[in-house]
Design an enzyme around this catalytic site. Structure first.
Site, PDB file in Angstrom:
ATOM      1  N   CYS A   1      35.394  17.926   8.021  1.00  0.00           N
ATOM      2  CA  CYS A   1      34.354  18.378   8.944  1.00  0.00           C
ATOM      3  C   CYS A   1      35.036  19.309   9.937  1.00  0.00           C
ATOM      4  CB  CYS A   1      33.728  17.189   9.662  1.00  0.00           C
ATOM      5  SG  CYS A   1      32.527  17.655  10.931  1.00  0.00           S
TER       6      CYS A   1
ATOM      7  N   CYS B   1      29.538  11.707  14.031  1.00  0.00           N
ATOM      8  CA  CYS B   1      28.591  12.811  14.243  1.00  0.00           C
ATOM      9  C   CYS B   1      28.179  12.902  15.710  1.00  0.00           C
ATOM     10  CB  CYS B   1      27.363  12.570  13.364  1.00  0.00           C
ATOM     11  SG  CYS B   1      26.115  13.839  13.490  1.00  0.00           S
TER      12      CYS B   1
ATOM     13  N   GLU C   1      38.320  20.361  17.493  1.00  0.00           N
ATOM     14  CA  GLU C   1      38.522  19.138  16.726  1.00  0.00           C
ATOM     15  C   GLU C   1      38.000  19.278  15.304  1.00  0.00           C
ATOM     16  OE1 GLU C   1      38.724  15.801  20.255  1.00  0.00           O
ATOM     17  OE2 GLU C   1      36.809  16.043  19.226  1.00  0.00           O
TER      18      GLU C   1
ATOM     19  N   GLY D   1      30.356  23.616  17.672  1.00  0.00           N
ATOM     20  CA  GLY D   1      29.802  24.965  17.604  1.00  0.00           C
ATOM     21  C   GLY D   1      28.663  25.118  16.621  1.00  0.00           C
ATOM     22  N   GLU D   2      27.973  26.244  16.709  1.00  0.00           N
ATOM     23  CA  GLU D   2      26.875  26.613  15.818  1.00  0.00           C
ATOM     24  C   GLU D   2      27.382  27.686  14.851  1.00  0.00           C
ATOM     25  OE1 GLU D   2      24.140  27.618  13.522  1.00  0.00           O
ATOM     26  OE2 GLU D   2      23.570  25.963  14.849  1.00  0.00           O
TER      27      GLU D   2
ATOM     28  N   SER E   1      26.016  23.668   8.342  1.00  0.00           N
ATOM     29  CA  SER E   1      24.943  23.011   9.080  1.00  0.00           C
ATOM     30  C   SER E   1      24.551  23.858  10.289  1.00  0.00           C
ATOM     31  CB  SER E   1      25.418  21.629   9.546  1.00  0.00           C
ATOM     32  OG  SER E   1      24.441  21.011  10.349  1.00  0.00           O
TER      33      SER E   1
ATOM     34  N   CYS F   1      24.429  15.572  21.904  1.00  0.00           N
ATOM     35  CA  CYS F   1      25.706  15.914  21.272  1.00  0.00           C
ATOM     36  C   CYS F   1      26.765  16.176  22.334  1.00  0.00           C
ATOM     37  CB  CYS F   1      25.514  17.158  20.398  1.00  0.00           C
ATOM     38  SG  CYS F   1      27.030  17.800  19.670  1.00  0.00           S
TER      39      CYS F   1
ATOM     40  N   CYS G   1      22.423  20.931  23.011  1.00  0.00           N
ATOM     41  CA  CYS G   1      21.620  19.829  22.462  1.00  0.00           C
ATOM     42  C   CYS G   1      21.893  18.570  23.284  1.00  0.00           C
ATOM     43  CB  CYS G   1      21.963  19.600  20.989  1.00  0.00           C
ATOM     44  SG  CYS G   1      21.551  21.013  19.932  1.00  0.00           S
TER      45      CYS G   1
ATOM     46  N   CYS H   1      30.244  25.023  22.616  1.00  0.00           N
ATOM     47  CA  CYS H   1      28.956  25.372  22.010  1.00  0.00           C
ATOM     48  C   CYS H   1      28.008  25.830  23.108  1.00  0.00           C
ATOM     49  CB  CYS H   1      28.369  24.159  21.283  1.00  0.00           C
ATOM     50  SG  CYS H   1      26.878  24.530  20.317  1.00  0.00           S
TER      51      CYS H   1
ATOM     52  N   ASN I   1      25.251   7.979  17.402  1.00  0.00           N
ATOM     53  CA  ASN I   1      26.467   7.516  18.058  1.00  0.00           C
ATOM     54  C   ASN I   1      26.358   7.837  19.543  1.00  0.00           C
ATOM     55  OD1 ASN I   1      27.889   6.959  15.458  1.00  0.00           O
ATOM     56  ND2 ASN I   1      27.535   9.148  15.234  1.00  0.00           N
TER      57      ASN I   1
ATOM     58  N   SER J   1      19.829  20.826  11.088  1.00  0.00           N
ATOM     59  CA  SER J   1      19.784  19.724  12.056  1.00  0.00           C
ATOM     60  C   SER J   1      18.390  19.712  12.676  1.00  0.00           C
ATOM     61  CB  SER J   1      20.856  19.917  13.133  1.00  0.00           C
ATOM     62  OG  SER J   1      22.145  19.804  12.571  1.00  0.00           O
ATOM     63  N   LEU J   2      17.528  18.856  12.151  1.00  0.00           N
ATOM     64  CA  LEU J   2      16.126  18.847  12.561  1.00  0.00           C
ATOM     65  C   LEU J   2      15.903  17.902  13.757  1.00  0.00           C
ATOM     66  CD1 LEU J   2      13.201  19.784  11.857  1.00  0.00           C
ATOM     67  CD2 LEU J   2      13.052  17.725  10.433  1.00  0.00           C
ATOM     68  N   HIS J   3      16.088  16.611  13.515  1.00  0.00           N
ATOM     69  CA  HIS J   3      16.112  15.548  14.539  1.00  0.00           C
ATOM     70  C   HIS J   3      14.784  15.266  15.229  1.00  0.00           C
ATOM     71  CE1 HIS J   3      20.232  15.899  13.576  1.00  0.00           C
ATOM     72  NE2 HIS J   3      20.503  16.901  14.390  1.00  0.00           N
TER      73      HIS J   3
END
Length: 350
Positions: free
Chosen positions: A106, A339, A93, A164-165, A196, A120, A117, A113, A296, A219-221
């Site tokens: 994006c 996101c 996507e 994906g990373e 990212s 996600c 996480c 992935c 989200n 991407s810390l979070h």
């Protein structure tokens, strides 16, 4: 029978050499090169300024696997989410995010992935394979066509924040950016591209060694190892200390802009104590900005978004402590394009 080579995996010089070696004119390489990169031909038959014989010869020696649009959804806020199909039947996507001055794509870098996480949707999928650099280029090109069709404006920005990373598909992502920024590709400035990462310290340093020119987002979070490990298993092998070191190394080598991404989760990382830890971390790295992101919710995750009053208090505390922070409202939520929501929802997550 030997497997045919993807024609887009040849350099221009290799393509020229092939034409000479097979008894053809050298200038044909330029014609074919323009078809496969600038005009985005989906087949050799589409190369109408070549003879039928030459098109047949190309088809005998090469493949031209292209990504195609599978389905497209339009959000009430103007966001467009597309599901693309690869030549071997996989689905990925990509999203077009239009704004007044910007048209942002994006894009995805992997099919699924491997990082798992906990917040996600893509993290609940298995990784099928990496995307090739020409497949990433196709995504950008198709989203660019959507931007032109919708607003008459080309893409202004690209963010590698889809499925994906990116740093676990390092070579293909860098090669795709090379083609996107090339004058005989899309000619976009690398300064308008942000990659990212969930935090692969070794590869962040490699970006520095390679002196890349694009921006980097982490991407810390969560700003302590205990909480970050709970939601991002990658933190087990790439803890916050190693990421601080890697980001400083990256900046020392490139001087490129660094952004921290921080999703707020209700009763998990949204307290003033959490804000204090974020401030402390922010002051240890040369980050330009902290993007505070609205969460989200997804069906498979336990997290919820905080109340508005909690978000306002968190933002005000960062501002009081002179942290350059921006609250990023999510776009495309009504079509699961926001996101953390990309997961080919109507397909089984296997």
């Amino acid at each position: 029978m030997s497997q045919l080579k993807n024609i887009r995996h040849l350099s221009f010089n290799e393509l020229e050499q092939w034409f000479v070696e097979t008894g053809d004119k050298k200038f044909r390489a330029r014609q074919v090169w323009e078809w496969i990169w600038l005009k985005q031909a989906k087949s050799f038959d589409a190369m109408t300024n070549l003879s039928k014989d030459l098109r047949a010869k190309l088809a005998q020696h090469f493949t031209l696997p292209a990504i195609t649009e599978d389905t497209t959804q339009y959000s009430n806020d103007g966001t467009v989410k597309s599901r693309f199909k690869t030549h071997d039947g996989h689905l990925i996507e990509g999203v077009l995010i239009p704004a007044d001055e910007r048209q942002t794509a994006c894009v995805s870098s992997q099919i699924g992935c491997s990082l798992s996480c906990k917040f996600c949707a893509t993290g609940f999928m298995n990784r099928k394979r990496n995307l090739d650099y020409d497949e990433i280029y196709d995504q950008v090109s198709l989203v660019n066509a959507q931007a032109i069709k919708q607003s008459g404006k080309k893409l202004t920005n690209i963010v590698f924040m889809g499925m994906g990373e990116p740093l676990l598909n390092y070579k293909n992502v860098l090669k795709a950016i090379e083609r996107i920024t090339s004058p005989d590709g899309m000619g976009m400035s690398p300064r308008r591209i942000t990659v990212s990462t969930a935090g692969v310290a070794k590869m962040i340093k490699q970006l520095g060694d390679d002196e890349v020119r694009f921006k980097l987002a982490l991407s810390l979070h969560a700003a302590n190892d205990t909480k970050r490990h709970e939601i991002m298993p990658i933190n087990d092998s790439n803890d916050i200390k190693s990421l601080i070191e890697a980001l400083n190394y990256f900046y020392q080598k490139t001087g490129n802009e660094i952004t921290l991404e921080y999703i707020l989760f209700k009763d998990f990382n949204d307290s003033i104590k959490d804000a204090d830890e974020l401030i402390k971390l922010f002051r240890q790295i040369p980050a330009d900005l902290v993007n505070i992101i609205e969460y989200n919710p997804i069906d498979l995750a336990r997290f919820q978004k905080p109340e508005e009053a909690v978000v306002d208090k968190f933002m005000a505390y960062l501002a009081k402590n002179r942290v350059n922070a921006r609250l990023r409202r999510s776009r495309g939520k009504d079509i699961d394009a926001a996101c953390g929501q990309l997961a080919n929802k109507d397909k089984e997550l296997v």
